[in-house]
Design an enzyme around this catalytic site. Structure first.
Site, short mmCIF file in Angstrom:
data_model
loop_
_atom_site.label_atom_id
_atom_site.label_comp_id
_atom_site.label_asym_id
_atom_site.label_seq_id
_atom_site.Cartn_x
_atom_site.Cartn_y
_atom_site.Cartn_z
N ALA A 1 0.87 -1.19 0.00
CA ALA A 1 0.00 0.00 0.00
C ALA A 1 0.89 1.22 0.00
CB ALA A 1 -0.88 0.01 1.25
N TYR B 1 -5.88 8.60 2.68
CA TYR B 1 -5.18 7.36 3.07
C TYR B 1 -6.06 6.54 4.02
CZ TYR B 1 -2.08 4.35 5.75
OH TYR B 1 -1.53 3.26 6.39
N ASN C 1 1.73 3.38 15.60
CA ASN C 1 2.94 3.83 14.89
C ASN C 1 4.02 2.75 14.85
OD1 ASN C 1 1.41 6.29 15.45
ND2 ASN C 1 3.21 7.33 14.65
#
Ligand code: UDP
Length: 324
Positions: free
Chosen positions: A75, A141, A170
């Protein structure tokens, strides 16, 4: 077990590939090398260069390699770019994923682990994000990832696909031996940029925003090591296989660290100063994103092993000895 890893030469995918090898399973990597690095894969890894939407290629791989399940990492993931050029993101992250899924189902491959993101939640005003929160992304996104989650749910109901959508917080850190690590071009992530500014002080780190409603005014995030993410993928795969089910899980440490705290931690690990300056906010950054990952802990038995210092230590080791 033969596991197709799409985007297996990218940052998280390459760590996943190593993790699969270490656990005695067989990864088969499909990557177009637009952002991925061939050098991030061990020599012996079965590698195909190509596109996930290439029906003939994917069908050939499934048949030749006897693929049992797919971990889908490929992606694009630059939030800012997704705002500037949403077409690129809807095409690559959504449309091509649909083509991949259709090819898989047509070839009776029905086990799928999807790299989703906490960006699907948007910017909710809660201390810890849990899976039942409404998903309202604030950038293309996040929308492309949410659209795939919706498609997976529909495909699961209609065609018996079994999947897990893993919503990463993250991702950070590198291989413990420093063999592979984070190598985005351009790099936009805080930890690598902070460490690079230590090694090359001319590259000053900008602190994006110091007026957020957080304890020190800078954004708070939940950092999780790439191998902890990798572990969750195999646990999720095991879970959907054994229980013949589908589900979504948050993957985060449940600890929030501000940008300033990350800078301090980088200075502690390296013993050197980060060259930084305060700058305006970066568009689209929520103030505070921390996971409630109790669902993954309870259902998958997932436990992140790397604390912040260990995460940064692996990233520091990588930055000092990068191979690519
Ligand atoms: N950040 C920063 N300076 C940078 C890069 C990032 O201050 O050069 C901040 C960013 O605003 C965010 C946090 O660090 O609050 C983490 O950003 P990153 O891009 O690493 O991950 P994100 O949370 O955007 O996925």
């Amino acid at each position: 077990m033969n596991i197709l890893v799409t985007g297996g030469a990218g940052y998280i995918g390459a760590h996943m590939t190593r993790y699969i090898l270490r656990h005695g399973l067989r990864p088969v990597v499909l990557d177009n090398l637009v952002y991925g690095h061939r050098a991030s894969l061990p020599e012996k890894t079965k590698f195909y260069r190509g596109d996930i939407a290439d029906r003939r290629l994917v069908t050939k791989i499934i048949r030749k390699e006897k693929i049992d399940a797919v971990l889908h990492f490929s992606a694009y993931a630059y939030v800012g770019e997704s705002v500037e050029n949403p077409r690129k993101y809807y095409e690559n992250n959504f449309s091509k994923t649909q083509k991949l899924l259709d090819t898989l189902l047509d070839n009776n491959v029905a086990h799928f682990i999807f790299s989703s993101t906490c960006a699907t939640y948007g910017a909710p005003d809660v201390k810890k994000l849990h899976e039942k929160l409404p998903q309202n992304p604030i950038n293309p996104y996040g929308f492309t990832k949410l659209a795939v989650e919706k498609m997976l749910a529909d495909y699961s109901r209609a065609y018996g696909l079994q999947y897990a959508a893993l919503r990463y917080f993250n991702a950070a850190g590198a291989d413990d031996d420093g063999a592979i690590g984070e190598a985005h071009d351009p790099e936009t992530h805080l930890i690598p940029l902070a460490l690079q500014s230590i090694l090359r002080p001319a590259r000053q780190l900008k602190i994006f925003g110091t007026d957020y409603p957080t304890p020190d005014g800078t954004c708070v995030r939940d950092y999780v090591h790439v191998y902890d993410l990798a572990a969750a993928h195999l646990q999720a795969l095991d879970y959907i296989l054994k229980n013949k089910t589908s589900d979504c899980f948050n993957l985060g440490s449940e600890n929030g660290y501000s940008v300033r705290e990350i800078i301090k931690a980088c200075e502690k690990v390296s013993g050197r100063k980060v060259n930084c300056l305060e700058a305006p906010r970066r568009a689209g950054d929520p103030a505070y994103l921390v996971a409630d990952s109790s669902k993954a802990r309870k259902i998958l038995g997932w436990r992140p092993c790397y604390d912040l210092e260990k995460i940064i230590a692996t990233a520091w080791n990588w930055e000092q000895n990068r191979r690519y």
